[in-house]
Design a protein around this motif. Structure first.
Motif, PDB file in Angstrom:
ATOM      1  N   ALA A   1       0.837  -1.210   0.000  1.00 15.48           N
ATOM      2  CA  ALA A   1       0.000   0.000   0.000  1.00 15.48           C
ATOM      3  C   ALA A   1       0.865   1.250   0.000  1.00 15.48           C
ATOM      4  CB  ALA A   1      -0.913  -0.009   1.231  1.00 15.48           C
ATOM      5  N   ALA A   2       2.016   1.141   0.697  1.00 17.64           N
ATOM      6  CA  ALA A   2       2.901   2.299   0.788  1.00 17.64           C
ATOM      7  C   ALA A   2       3.631   2.571  -0.516  1.00 17.64           C
ATOM      8  CB  ALA A   2       3.935   2.087   1.911  1.00 17.64           C
ATOM      9  N   ILE A   3       3.925   1.496  -1.252  1.00 14.86           N
ATOM     10  CA  ILE A   3       4.746   1.707  -2.450  1.00 14.86           C
ATOM     11  C   ILE A   3       3.941   1.806  -3.722  1.00 14.86           C
ATOM     12  CG2 ILE A   3       6.692   0.479  -1.412  1.00 14.86           C
ATOM     13  CD1 ILE A   3       6.039  -1.868  -3.217  1.00 14.86           C
ATOM     14  N   ALA A   4       2.681   1.379  -3.697  1.00 14.82           N
ATOM     15  CA  ALA A   4       1.901   1.338  -4.938  1.00 14.82           C
ATOM     16  C   ALA A   4       1.189   2.655  -5.188  1.00 14.82           C
ATOM     17  CB  ALA A   4       0.902   0.209  -4.882  1.00 14.82           C
TER      18      ALA A   4
ATOM     19  N   ILE B   1      10.807  -7.047  -8.480  1.00 13.50           N
ATOM     20  CA  ILE B   1      11.322  -6.089  -9.456  1.00 13.50           C
ATOM     21  C   ILE B   1      10.251  -5.053  -9.770  1.00 13.50           C
ATOM     22  CG2 ILE B   1      12.238  -5.799 -11.781  1.00 13.50           C
ATOM     23  CD1 ILE B   1      14.110  -7.286  -9.885  1.00 13.50           C
ATOM     24  N   SER B   2       9.018  -5.538  -9.966  1.00 20.28           N
ATOM     25  CA  SER B   2       7.906  -4.620 -10.246  1.00 20.28           C
ATOM     26  C   SER B   2       7.672  -3.678  -9.077  1.00 20.28           C
ATOM     27  CB  SER B   2       6.631  -5.417 -10.545  1.00 20.28           C
ATOM     28  OG  SER B   2       6.803  -6.222 -11.683  1.00 20.28           O
ATOM     29  N   ALA B   3       7.728  -4.220  -7.866  1.00 25.52           N
ATOM     30  CA  ALA B   3       7.513  -3.391  -6.673  1.00 25.52           C
ATOM     31  C   ALA B   3       8.579  -2.304  -6.562  1.00 25.52           C
ATOM     32  CB  ALA B   3       7.513  -4.267  -5.430  1.00 25.52           C
ATOM     33  N   LEU B   4       9.845  -2.660  -6.863  1.00 26.82           N
ATOM     34  CA  LEU B   4      10.934  -1.681  -6.791  1.00 26.82           C
ATOM     35  C   LEU B   4      10.723  -0.540  -7.784  1.00 26.82           C
ATOM     36  CD1 LEU B   4      14.010  -4.052  -6.396  1.00 26.82           C
ATOM     37  CD2 LEU B   4      13.282  -2.311  -4.765  1.00 26.82           C
ATOM     38  N   LEU B   5      10.174  -0.853  -8.928  1.00 27.01           N
ATOM     39  CA  LEU B   5       9.950   0.174  -9.949  1.00 27.01           C
ATOM     40  C   LEU B   5       8.912   1.198  -9.519  1.00 27.01           C
ATOM     41  CD1 LEU B   5      10.043  -2.016 -13.187  1.00 27.01           C
ATOM     42  CD2 LEU B   5      11.822  -0.492 -12.323  1.00 27.01           C
TER      43      LEU B   5
ATOM     44  N   GLN C   1      11.304  -0.933   2.543  1.00 28.35           N
ATOM     45  CA  GLN C   1      10.221  -1.878   2.807  1.00 28.35           C
ATOM     46  C   GLN C   1      10.284  -3.057   1.831  1.00 28.35           C
ATOM     47  OE1 GLN C   1       6.874   0.947   2.767  1.00 28.35           O
ATOM     48  NE2 GLN C   1       6.494   0.352   4.891  1.00 28.35           N
ATOM     49  N   VAL C   2      10.546  -2.764   0.562  1.00 22.66           N
ATOM     50  CA  VAL C   2      10.687  -3.860  -0.399  1.00 22.66           C
ATOM     51  C   VAL C   2      11.933  -4.674  -0.078  1.00 22.66           C
ATOM     52  CG1 VAL C   2      10.940  -4.447  -2.829  1.00 22.66           C
ATOM     53  CG2 VAL C   2       9.486  -2.545  -2.175  1.00 22.66           C
TER      54      VAL C   2
ATOM     55  N   VAL D   1      12.241  -8.664   0.400  1.00 20.87           N
ATOM     56  CA  VAL D   1      13.206  -9.516  -0.299  1.00 20.87           C
ATOM     57  C   VAL D   1      13.946 -10.403   0.701  1.00 20.87           C
ATOM     58  CG1 VAL D   1      15.377  -9.475  -1.629  1.00 20.87           C
ATOM     59  CG2 VAL D   1      13.500  -7.953  -2.249  1.00 20.87           C
ATOM     60  N   ALA D   2      14.390  -9.777   1.809  1.00 25.23           N
ATOM     61  CA  ALA D   2      15.093 -10.535   2.840  1.00 25.23           C
ATOM     62  C   ALA D   2      14.177 -11.575   3.476  1.00 25.23           C
ATOM     63  CB  ALA D   2      15.633  -9.583   3.910  1.00 25.23           C
ATOM     64  N   ALA D   3      12.927 -11.181   3.746  1.00 29.01           N
ATOM     65  CA  ALA D   3      11.982 -12.072   4.416  1.00 29.01           C
ATOM     66  C   ALA D   3      11.656 -13.291   3.568  1.00 29.01           C
ATOM     67  CB  ALA D   3      10.701 -11.312   4.754  1.00 29.01           C
TER      68      ALA D   3
END
Length: 628
Positions: free
Chosen positions: A27-30, A61-65, A75-76, A80-82
């Motif tokens: 929600a924060a990144i979209a 990758i999509s989330a990072l963009l 947060q992304v 990735v780590a999780a």
């Protein structure tokens, strides 16, 4: 090596806790768009699953963009780590790239140093990121670490490092990178080879740049442009234009940037015929006269001897900025039309454009070369008070030149002594030149002392002082200066004069007898000397700076390179046509008088471009009004 931060260790240790953040993270990144909502829905299922091995890296990758700030990237990163993807090079390289794009170098370094495996892309991201950010130390440090780790650099990494070497003009580092290129087997890679050509050209090692250029299997427009500009910057504008013709023969179509580079080269050469050819090329390509191209063409025409053509370009420009106005003011200035330069200043103000530092250099220069002392003083005093432009050393140099030419040397010296900006060689050089004009030997010695402290290896300063001694008849002092030059292995700059005839450039030096028409040239000078002397011309032997008898001095004067070039022009060009010559040094006083008489007797317009300005000789007078 940098270590993982405490927060990054916690990210991995608290694996399970981050699984619960999937909805809030997305929600924060979209964005609010439908595509980002779909992305959140798609990512939610695998993230909430306990089978993290099935998570598709493309989702991250999509989330990072979609990330817009560091908080969202972190947060992304946590997701990735999780989900156990910190060992996935594809994902981690993208994460590294996004950090670098947002200039989060602390986080990028921490991630990079914690990577168990790195590929050339990982190194390229870090080297390129530091290079773009201007962090030269870390850029070179990371590149050296790459070499020590026996990693094969790719063409992106090498190109980034070579660009840094180019911008810093660091030839030593650039040559070292070239060695790495050869060892890596990338010497024929188009991108790397083009970057090497660019680096060597900017470092003024033009022969090495040309060898690389000639050996390139293919050359794109950018590489041609770099090579053309490199020759112009290294003082070989003639070769720049030869390359331009070759480029067109190869079928490469110029773009506007290429044409600006070619225009600059033509301005340095000062060839009017070439200027017209280039103008025709620009018209055929239908390029608009925007601020950059239009301003370059103003400068080109002005330096090729036609201030009227420069003004035509200026008037055609739909948009002008402060540089365009300054270029036109400067053009009038070095053509000796100071009043027209001053007339442009209020026109610029009325168009809504405020002057800057360059504008005031241009207008003060114009005042200096037209003898407009009061106007120059008024403008200088207005700079800070009315336009908030703080005078720098270039403005003070113009003022010293203005006052010095007018014979107000005490005021010029007082200005120098009271100025608060750092003095440079240009300032003292202006004072020394004024001392030569007005034969102030003691003040010349003081100016020369300051000059030689700043530039002990510049032969021009020694020559000017020795000429002042010669004019004063102080032959012993002149000999001492010449001995000092010999002791320091300094040679006088050779005087050259170029003349443009039928699209060709011919070059002459003093006493030159290598030209095929030398016999005719010297014959014309001999017959013309009698005609000129009958008209009132008297050779001024003060400009034959040799301790010899008067007859020998007159003979020396008649072999000056500008006289040879003009005599050649009279022989090979049709009657009534203009003669255009260029000299790399200042035209001497005797040649100036000689050319005035020639223009009257032969009824020719003779345009001379010397190291300082233009002289338009017509019907026995010069555009400088003998104030030069």
């Amino acid at each position: 090596m940098l270590k993982l931060t405490k927060n990054q260790v916690l990210l991995i240790a608290n694996h399970e806790r981050f699984r619960l953040l999937s909805i809030s993270t997305l929600a924060a990144i979209a964005d609010t768009h439908e595509t980002s909502l779909k992305l959140e829905t798609q990512m939610q299922k695998p993230l909430e699953s306990h089978s993290s091995l099935h998570v598709d890296p493309k989702y991250f990758i999509s989330a990072l963009l979609y990330c817009k700030n560091i908080f969202q990237i972190k947060q992304v990163h946590a997701q990735v780590a999780a989900n156990g993807l910190l060992n996935n090079l594809f994902v981690v390289n993208k994460l590294l790239y996004i950090y670098v794009q947002h200039k989060a170098f602390g986080e990028a370094c921490a991630l990079f140093d914690g990577m168990r495996e790195r590929d050339p892309v990982s190194w390229s991201v870090m080297v390129g990121g530091f290079a773009k950010a201007g962090d030269i130390v870390n850029c070179f440090r990371t590149f050296r670490e790459l070499i020590r780790c026996s990693v094969q650099p790719d063409n992106y990494t090498l190109t980034f490092v070579l660009r840094v070497c180019r911008d810093r003009m660091d030839l030593l580092m650039g040559s070292s990178v070239h060695s790495v290129v050869l060892k890596s087997g990338l010497c024929l890679d188009h991108f790397v080879c083009a970057a090497l050509v660019d680096m060597y050209a900017k470092c003024r090692v033009i022969d090495d740049a040309r060898r690389l250029f000639d050996n390139m299997p293919t050359r794109d427009l950018v590489t041609w442009t770099v090579m053309i500009g490199g020759y112009a910057e290294c003082g070989n504008a003639k070769e720049s234009l030869v390359l331009f013709e070759w480029m067109k023969e190869e079928g490469v179509v110029p773009d506007k940037i290429n044409m600006v580079t070619v225009v600059h080269a033509c301005a340095k050469l000062g060839a009017m015929h070439k200027a017209r050819v280039i103008n025709d090329c620009i018209c055929r390509l239908n390029f608009s006269l925007d601020v950059i191209l239009g301003t370059a063409m103003i400068d080109m025409y002005a330096k090729c001897g036609s201030v009227d053509c420069a003004r035509e370009i200026f008037d055609k420009m739909q948009e002008k900025n402060v540089i365009s106005w300054s270029a036109m003011i400067a053009a009038y200035g070095y053509h000796g039309q100071g009043r027209k330069a001053l007339d442009l200043f209020p026109m610029m103000l009325s168009s809504g454009i405020m002057p800057n530092s360059i504008t005031f250099v241009s207008v003060l220069y114009a005042c200096s070369h037209a003898g407009l002392v009061d106007e120059g003083l008024q403008l200088f005093n207005m700079m800070w008070d009315e336009y908030a432009v703080r005078p720098d050393v270039k403005h003070y140099t113009c003022m010293v030149d203005l006052l010095g030419r007018a014979g107000r040397l005490d005021e010029a010296l007082n200005l120098i002594e009271n100025m608060i900006v750092e003095k440079d060689e240009g300032l003292w050089g202006a004072l020394l030149a004024a001392c030569r004009i007005h034969k102030k030997v003691e003040l010349a010695e003081r100016a020369a002392k300051s000059l030689l402290e700043l530039q002990p290896q510049n032969p021009g300063h020694y020559v000017l002082l020795s000429n002042i001694y010669a004019n004063a008849g102080r032959w012993e002092d002149m000999a001492k200066i010449r001995y000092l030059m010999t002791k320091r292995s300094l040679k006088k700059i050779t005087g050259w004069t170029w003349i443009e005839v039928d699209d060709k450039i011919y070059q002459f030096s003093v006493g030159d007898k290598f030209h095929p028409l030398s016999e005719e040239i010297y014959g014309l000078l001999k017959s013309m000397s009698e005609e000129l002397e009958l008209a009132g011309y008297v050779p001024n032997t003060d400009f034959a700076l040799h301790d010899v008898d008067e007859e020998a001095k007159v003979g020396i004067l008649y072999t000056h390179s500008e006289k040879l070039a003009i005599a050649f022009g009279l022989i090979v060009t049709p009657e009534g046509t203009p003669i255009r010559v260029t000299k790399n040094l200042r035209v001497c006083g005797d040649c100036h008088t000689f050319i005035k008489f020639v223009s009257a007797i032969k009824k020719r317009l003779i345009i001379v471009r010397d190291a300082n300005r233009f002289h338009h000789f017509n019907e026995g007078s010069c555009s400088c009004g003998d104030y030069w």
